[in-house]
Motif scaffolding. Structure first.
Motif, PDB file in Angstrom:
ATOM      1  N   GLY A  73       0.970  -1.178  -0.027  1.00 56.57           N
ATOM      2  CA  GLY A  73       0.176   0.059  -0.104  1.00 56.57           C
ATOM      3  C   GLY A  73       0.942   1.232  -0.004  1.00 56.57           C
ATOM      4  O   GLY A  73       2.118   1.095   0.046  1.00 56.57           O
ATOM      5  N   GLY A  74       0.137   2.466  -0.012  1.00 58.59           N
ATOM      6  CA  GLY A  74       0.933   3.650   0.145  1.00 58.59           C
ATOM      7  C   GLY A  74       1.312   4.115  -1.368  1.00 58.59           C
ATOM      8  O   GLY A  74       1.024   3.404  -2.311  1.00 58.59           O
ATOM      9  N   GLN A  75       1.986   5.078  -1.553  1.00 60.86           N
ATOM     10  CA  GLN A  75       2.493   5.571  -2.895  1.00 60.86           C
ATOM     11  C   GLN A  75       3.863   5.368  -3.183  1.00 60.86           C
ATOM     12  O   GLN A  75       4.299   5.189  -4.299  1.00 60.86           O
ATOM     13  N   SER A  76       4.596   5.023  -2.188  1.00 58.37           N
ATOM     14  CA  SER A  76       6.069   4.787  -2.621  1.00 58.37           C
ATOM     15  C   SER A  76       6.524   3.296  -3.160  1.00 58.37           C
ATOM     16  O   SER A  76       5.490   2.790  -3.015  1.00 58.37           O
ATOM     17  N   GLY A  77       7.686   3.259  -3.634  1.00 57.39           N
ATOM     18  CA  GLY A  77       8.190   2.131  -4.077  1.00 57.39           C
ATOM     19  C   GLY A  77       8.488   0.876  -3.216  1.00 57.39           C
ATOM     20  O   GLY A  77       8.720   1.390  -1.808  1.00 57.39           O
ATOM     21  N   TYR A  78       8.594  -0.214  -3.634  1.00 55.55           N
ATOM     22  CA  TYR A  78       8.953  -1.260  -2.791  1.00 55.55           C
ATOM     23  C   TYR A  78      10.288  -2.028  -3.656  1.00 55.55           C
ATOM     24  O   TYR A  78      10.264  -2.228  -4.615  1.00 55.55           O
ATOM     25  N   GLY A  79      11.110  -2.515  -2.827  1.00 56.18           N
ATOM     26  CA  GLY A  79      12.336  -3.217  -3.559  1.00 56.18           C
ATOM     27  C   GLY A  79      12.031  -4.475  -4.010  1.00 56.18           C
ATOM     28  O   GLY A  79      10.975  -5.113  -3.693  1.00 56.18           O
ATOM     29  N   TYR A  80      12.825  -5.018  -5.028  1.00 52.67           N
ATOM     30  CA  TYR A  80      12.576  -6.178  -5.628  1.00 52.67           C
ATOM     31  C   TYR A  80      13.618  -7.389  -4.947  1.00 52.67           C
ATOM     32  O   TYR A  80      14.569  -6.993  -4.634  1.00 52.67           O
ATOM     33  N   THR A  81      13.202  -8.692  -5.168  1.00 54.34           N
ATOM     34  CA  THR A  81      14.041  -9.857  -5.028  1.00 54.34           C
ATOM     35  C   THR A  81      14.242 -10.372  -6.318  1.00 54.34           C
ATOM     36  O   THR A  81      13.337 -11.015  -6.811  1.00 54.34           O
ATOM     37  N   PHE A  82      15.402 -10.484  -6.671  1.00 52.61           N
ATOM     38  CA  PHE A  82      15.600 -11.160  -8.025  1.00 52.61           C
ATOM     39  C   PHE A  82      16.254 -12.673  -7.759  1.00 52.61           C
ATOM     40  O   PHE A  82      16.726 -13.015  -6.755  1.00 52.61           O
ATOM     41  N   GLY A  83      15.733 -13.387  -8.737  1.00 47.00           N
ATOM     42  CA  GLY A  83      16.251 -14.572  -8.710  1.00 47.00           C
ATOM     43  C   GLY A  83      17.626 -14.572  -9.454  1.00 47.00           C
ATOM     44  O   GLY A  83      18.191 -13.639  -9.829  1.00 47.00           O
ATOM     45  N   SER A  84      18.261 -15.684  -9.556  1.00 44.55           N
ATOM     46  CA  SER A  84      19.613 -16.123 -10.229  1.00 44.55           C
ATOM     47  C   SER A  84      19.721 -15.841 -11.665  1.00 44.55           C
ATOM     48  O   SER A  84      20.825 -15.731 -12.234  1.00 44.55           O
ATOM     49  N   GLY A  85      18.677 -15.915 -12.349  1.00 45.71           N
ATOM     50  CA  GLY A  85      18.727 -15.595 -13.810  1.00 45.71           C
ATOM     51  C   GLY A  85      18.830 -17.063 -14.678  1.00 45.71           C
ATOM     52  O   GLY A  85      19.062 -17.990 -14.092  1.00 45.71           O
ATOM     53  N   THR A  86      18.350 -16.917 -15.933  1.00 43.00           N
ATOM     54  CA  THR A  86      18.453 -17.955 -16.738  1.00 43.00           C
ATOM     55  C   THR A  86      19.188 -17.419 -17.987  1.00 43.00           C
ATOM     56  O   THR A  86      19.023 -16.450 -18.485  1.00 43.00           O
ATOM     57  N   ARG A  87      20.567 -18.047 -18.116  1.00 46.03           N
ATOM     58  CA  ARG A  87      21.345 -17.673 -19.105  1.00 46.03           C
ATOM     59  C   ARG A  87      20.993 -18.221 -20.511  1.00 46.03           C
ATOM     60  O   ARG A  87      21.080 -19.565 -20.569  1.00 46.03           O
ATOM     61  N   LEU A  88      20.391 -17.828 -21.311  1.00 47.07           N
ATOM     62  CA  LEU A  88      19.746 -18.338 -22.688  1.00 47.07           C
ATOM     63  C   LEU A  88      20.501 -18.092 -23.773  1.00 47.07           C
ATOM     64  O   LEU A  88      21.256 -16.869 -24.207  1.00 47.07           O
ATOM     65  N   THR A  89      21.112 -18.938 -24.415  1.00 46.98           N
ATOM     66  CA  THR A  89      21.898 -18.958 -25.873  1.00 46.98           C
ATOM     67  C   THR A  89      21.291 -19.677 -26.866  1.00 46.98           C
ATOM     68  O   THR A  89      20.776 -20.869 -26.875  1.00 46.98           O
ATOM     69  N   ILE A  90      20.969 -18.896 -27.948  1.00 50.83           N
ATOM     70  CA  ILE A  90      20.187 -19.477 -29.095  1.00 50.83           C
ATOM     71  C   ILE A  90      21.520 -19.647 -30.162  1.00 50.83           C
ATOM     72  O   ILE A  90      21.849 -18.606 -30.540  1.00 50.83           O
ATOM     73  N   VAL A  91      21.427 -20.778 -30.709  1.00 46.29           N
ATOM     74  CA  VAL A  91      22.562 -20.801 -31.759  1.00 46.29           C
ATOM     75  C   VAL A  91      21.977 -21.282 -32.998  1.00 46.29           C
ATOM     76  O   VAL A  91      20.805 -21.485 -32.998  1.00 46.29           O
TER      77      VAL A  91
END
Lengths: 114, 117
Positions: free
Chosen positions: B99-117
């Motif tokens: 709630g409220g108007q101000s923002g909130y931080g994110y928690t990121f995952g470790s990511g997926t490294r995608l390579t298209i060959v």
């Protein structure tokens, strides 16, 4: 939309020195400014944030300052250590009014040398 | 909490194939974001959901990209057909907005490294 510029792109300091990274934003409605640290092979991690109702916030060796009039904010790291080496991103958000969407700067590669 | 979980961590596939990336947000978080990271363009927001509903997909590059969030604990990002220029690290992040108007931080995952060959 929001545009966030970040400088410098690379920064090299000696261990124990201070490091400063600066960001500017374009949308005066932005009210939330987090900083993220990204280590190699990992996702960005939130290290400190500041909201537009304060001008400065400190957490141990890390501090952030905000100048709403000039639309810029900065990250200060004191007594740098080798483990501070990483890529740092600033970001800006208009809060819940903007869907809590973050716009990121382009990142600063910080290297702390022994 | 195990944090935001993404799978797979790495994906290598041939051009033209379908790719599906998966994300499990932090339990209780009500916002989910998909970002793409490249050297040239940095961190780009592709799409985000609030309470499982897509709010803004203006960052999705083209119709080859689609994302779904069938429930609060799972989201997918699909690319069909894939192209070499889709190669990047894809991050999922989640946040709790109370709630409220101000923002909130994110928690990121470790990511997926995608390579298209």
């Amino acid at each position: 939309g929001e545009n966030v510029e970040q400088h410098p792109s690379t920064l090299s300091v000696q261990e124990g020195d201070s490091a400063v990274i600066k960001c500017t934003y374009s949308d005066s409605a932005s009210n939330y400014f987090p900083w993220y640290k990204q280590e190699l092979g990992k996702g960005p991690q939130l290290i400190i944030d500041i909201r537009s109702n304060v001008g400065e916030k400190k957490d141990q060796r890390i501090a952030v300052t905000l100048n709403k009039t000039a639309k810029h904010f900065s990250l200060h790291i004191t007594e740098t250590q080798p483990e501070d080496s990483a890529v740092y991103f600033c970001a800006a958000s208009k809060g819940t009014g903007g869907g809590n969407k973050l716009t990121f700067g382009t990142g600063t590669q910080l290297k702390v040398e022994l | 909490d195990a944090g935001v979980i993404q799978s797979p961590r790495h994906e290598v596939t041939e051009m033209g194939q379908e790719v599906t990336l998966r994300c499990k947000p932090i339990s209780g978080h009500n916002s989910l974001f998909w970002y793409r990271q490249t050297m040239m363009r940095g961190l780009e927001l592709l799409i985000y959901f609030n309470n499982n509903v897509p709010i803004d997909d203006s960052g999705m590059p083209e119709d080859r990209f689609s994302a779904k969030m069938p429930n609060a604990s799972f989201s997918t990002l699909k690319i069909q057909p894939s192209e070499p220029r889709d190669s990047a690290v894809y991050f999922c992040a989640s946040s709790l907005v109370t709630g409220g108007q101000s923002g909130y931080g994110y928690t990121f995952g470790s990511g997926t490294r995608l390579t298209i060959v």
